[in-house]
Design a protein around this motif. Structure first.
Motif, PDB file in Angstrom:
ATOM      1  N   UNK A 185       0.847  -1.189   0.000  1.00 33.86           N
ATOM      2  CA  UNK A 185       0.000   0.000   0.000  1.00 33.86           C
ATOM      3  C   UNK A 185       0.887   1.245   0.000  1.00 33.86           C
ATOM      4  N   UNK A 186       0.583   2.230  -0.871  1.00 29.99           N
ATOM      5  CA  UNK A 186       1.385   3.465  -0.870  1.00 29.99           C
ATOM      6  C   UNK A 186       1.377   4.140   0.492  1.00 29.99           C
ATOM      7  N   UNK A 187       2.430   4.864   0.750  1.00 32.02           N
ATOM      8  CA  UNK A 187       2.562   5.560   2.027  1.00 32.02           C
ATOM      9  C   UNK A 187       1.727   6.833   1.986  1.00 32.02           C
ATOM     10  N   UNK A 188       0.572   6.783   2.589  1.00 29.50           N
ATOM     11  CA  UNK A 188      -0.326   7.936   2.620  1.00 29.50           C
ATOM     12  C   UNK A 188      -1.114   7.887   3.921  1.00 29.50           C
ATOM     13  N   UNK A 189      -1.444   9.053   4.432  1.00 26.30           N
ATOM     14  CA  UNK A 189      -2.191   9.096   5.696  1.00 26.30           C
ATOM     15  C   UNK A 189      -3.576   8.465   5.544  1.00 26.30           C
ATOM     16  N   UNK A 190      -4.126   8.474   4.332  1.00 21.93           N
ATOM     17  CA  UNK A 190      -5.443   7.872   4.118  1.00 21.93           C
ATOM     18  C   UNK A 190      -5.381   6.345   4.100  1.00 21.93           C
ATOM     19  N   UNK A 191      -4.181   5.812   3.967  1.00 22.99           N
ATOM     20  CA  UNK A 191      -4.022   4.356   3.872  1.00 22.99           C
ATOM     21  C   UNK A 191      -3.527   3.755   5.187  1.00 22.99           C
ATOM     22  N   UNK A 192      -3.550   4.528   6.255  1.00 27.71           N
ATOM     23  CA  UNK A 192      -3.078   4.008   7.534  1.00 27.71           C
ATOM     24  C   UNK A 192      -4.110   3.090   8.181  1.00 27.71           C
ATOM     25  N   UNK A 193      -5.359   3.270   7.845  1.00 24.37           N
ATOM     26  CA  UNK A 193      -6.391   2.382   8.379  1.00 24.37           C
ATOM     27  C   UNK A 193      -6.591   1.193   7.436  1.00 24.37           C
ATOM     28  N   UNK A 194      -7.155   0.093   7.929  1.00 22.03           N
ATOM     29  CA  UNK A 194      -7.317  -1.104   7.084  1.00 22.03           C
ATOM     30  C   UNK A 194      -8.187  -0.816   5.871  1.00 22.03           C
ATOM     31  N   UNK A 195      -7.845  -1.467   4.771  1.00 18.91           N
ATOM     32  CA  UNK A 195      -8.604  -1.270   3.549  1.00 18.91           C
ATOM     33  C   UNK A 195      -8.144  -2.196   2.447  1.00 18.91           C
ATOM     34  N   UNK A 196      -8.680  -1.982   1.247  1.00 19.61           N
ATOM     35  CA  UNK A 196      -8.329  -2.789   0.075  1.00 19.61           C
ATOM     36  C   UNK A 196      -7.751  -1.859  -0.982  1.00 19.61           C
ATOM     37  N   UNK A 197      -6.475  -2.026  -1.304  1.00 20.78           N
ATOM     38  CA  UNK A 197      -5.825  -1.211  -2.326  1.00 20.78           C
ATOM     39  C   UNK A 197      -5.980  -1.893  -3.680  1.00 20.78           C
ATOM     40  N   UNK A 198      -6.537  -1.165  -4.650  1.00 22.08           N
ATOM     41  CA  UNK A 198      -6.813  -1.736  -5.962  1.00 22.08           C
ATOM     42  C   UNK A 198      -5.620  -1.532  -6.889  1.00 22.08           C
ATOM     43  N   UNK A 199      -5.074  -2.640  -7.378  1.00 21.43           N
ATOM     44  CA  UNK A 199      -3.997  -2.564  -8.372  1.00 21.43           C
ATOM     45  C   UNK A 199      -4.541  -2.689  -9.784  1.00 21.43           C
ATOM     46  N   UNK A 200      -5.799  -3.142  -9.914  1.00 24.05           N
ATOM     47  CA  UNK A 200      -6.406  -3.274 -11.231  1.00 24.05           C
ATOM     48  C   UNK A 200      -7.900  -3.470 -11.111  1.00 24.05           C
ATOM     49  N   UNK A 201      -8.609  -3.161 -12.206  1.00 28.86           N
ATOM     50  CA  UNK A 201     -10.058  -3.337 -12.283  1.00 28.86           C
ATOM     51  C   UNK A 201     -10.372  -4.028 -13.602  1.00 28.86           C
ATOM     52  N   UNK A 202     -11.124  -5.124 -13.543  1.00 29.30           N
ATOM     53  CA  UNK A 202     -11.460  -5.877 -14.749  1.00 29.30           C
ATOM     54  C   UNK A 202     -12.385  -5.064 -15.643  1.00 29.30           C
ATOM     55  N   UNK A 203     -12.121  -5.125 -16.947  1.00 31.38           N
ATOM     56  CA  UNK A 203     -12.968  -4.429 -17.907  1.00 31.38           C
ATOM     57  C   UNK A 203     -14.394  -4.973 -17.848  1.00 31.38           C
TER      58      UNK A 203
END
Length: 353
Positions: A271-289
């Motif tokens: 997960x990129x280093x960002x204050x918004x990403x400090x809490x648990x979540x799902x980081x999207x690396x791709x989205x299916x067409x």
């Protein structure tokens, strides 16, 4: 010698004789015990063994021989029959057997060999490619059933035994230790939280039983971990947990397929280093067409933090929530895109098998 002195000597002699008799009786009583203790000390300690566990579980692990058709080449147009090896586990006395899906997928026939010498054909009841599990059925009586305990919970550090038929050498047992009970990056998905252990699984042992030191089923042997170049990594093997395997078996028997919710996203633990990403979540690396996620406007690099009003506790739990949602259900998704918090509604689709 007067009477008093004589009486004193007589009393002394009687006490001595009595004491001697008591001591002799104690020696006679204790001597056999002492000899037995000395004999036991001279014998080697009893060997530590898993024989009881193997005797309980091994009869219920079968050899599987399936035939598939391989298309001919340009130089030889004739199709070739290819023998595929595997193992399976008898789960009940009516003949249901769990194995790995890749053992029986796209085959023309399946033969089962029991450890008591009986052989028979098997019917494929259903296949779930997501968990790599399949259910077979045989028509035989007096079947050995693998010991099961629904209350059993596998722990990191538990000793396990993998039972199967590697390379068609005959039933073989390998021993290892559970290293993880789920959450391994690169091998997990939202539908199969695998057990990791170092009990060896070679070709032909896939679909066999992983049991604990008491012989209870803890998983269905799956595969060896593959590195980036596709090479096998020694000491890292996986199994589908018993509770998940049994649930999949019931669903395949009752419904013929396992229906899962589908969002159409690829995720990463990085997960990129960002204050918004400090809490648990799902980081999207791709989205299916054309997927539900794409239709809802989700994009790569978005960070989902809430689904259906429930904060994401971990990426795995969030993906499991999507998986367990019936197709057609609408869910509200809260996510970050950069520093901006956004909300969208997704209509869950059906995950292709």
């Amino acid at each position: 010698m007067n009477a008093a002195t004589a009486k004193s000597w007589l009393s002394y002699i009687l006490r001595s004789v009595l004491l001697g008799i008591v001591v002799a009786a104690l020696v006679i009583w204790a001597l056999p015990l002492l000899e037995a203790w000395q004999a036991k000390r001279q014998q080697p300690d009893e060997a530590f063994s898993f024989a009881t566990a193997v005797n309980r579980a091994a009869p219920a692990v079968v050899n599987i021989y399936s035939m598939s058709e391989q298309r001919g080449s340009y130089y030889n147009r004739r199709n070739n029959s290819v023998l595929r090896l595997g193992s399976g586990v008898i789960m009940d006395n009516v003949g249901h057997i769990i194995t790995a899906a890749h053992v029986v997928a796209n085959v023309s026939s399946v033969q089962i060999a029991l450890q008591d010498g009986r052989q028979t054909s098997a019917q494929v009841i259903g296949i779930d490619n997501v968990t790599d599990l399949a259910v077979l059925r045989v028509e035989l009586d007096n079947l050995p059933v693998i010991p099961q305990n629904d209350e059993l919970r596998t722990r990191v550090g538990d000793v396990v035994l993998a039972i199967g038929n590697p390379l068609n050498l005959g039933q073989t047992i390998t021993q290892g230790i559970v290293s993880a009970t789920g959450g391994r990056m690169g091998v997990i998905n939202s539908h199969a939280d695998l057990l990791q252990m170092d009990a060896v699984i070679n070709e032909g042992a896939s679909g066999g039983a992983l049991v604990n030191s008491q012989g209870y089923l803890v998983g269905i042997n799956n595969a060896q971990f593959r590195g980036p170049a596709g090479q096998g990594v020694e000491g890292i093997y996986f199994a589908v947990p018993y509770t998940l395997a049994k649930s999949i078996m019931r669903t395949l028997i009752e419904e013929g397929e396992v229906v899962r919710g589908y969002l159409g996203i690829q995720t990463s633990d990085s997960v990129p280093n960002s204050r918004n990403y400090q809490r648990p979540g799902i980081f999207l690396t791709g989205v299916d067409d054309g997927s539900p996620a794409a239709q809802a406007g989700l994009q790569p690099n978005d960070y989902i933090v809430d689904i259906a009003g429930e904060p994401i506790t971990s990426a795995a739990d969030g993906l499991a929530l999507i998986s367990n949602t019936k197709p057609g259900v609408e869910l509200t998704v809260t996510f970050f895109r950069g520093d901006e918090e956004l909300t969208t509604t997704v209509t869950i689709g059906k995950l292709p098998n």
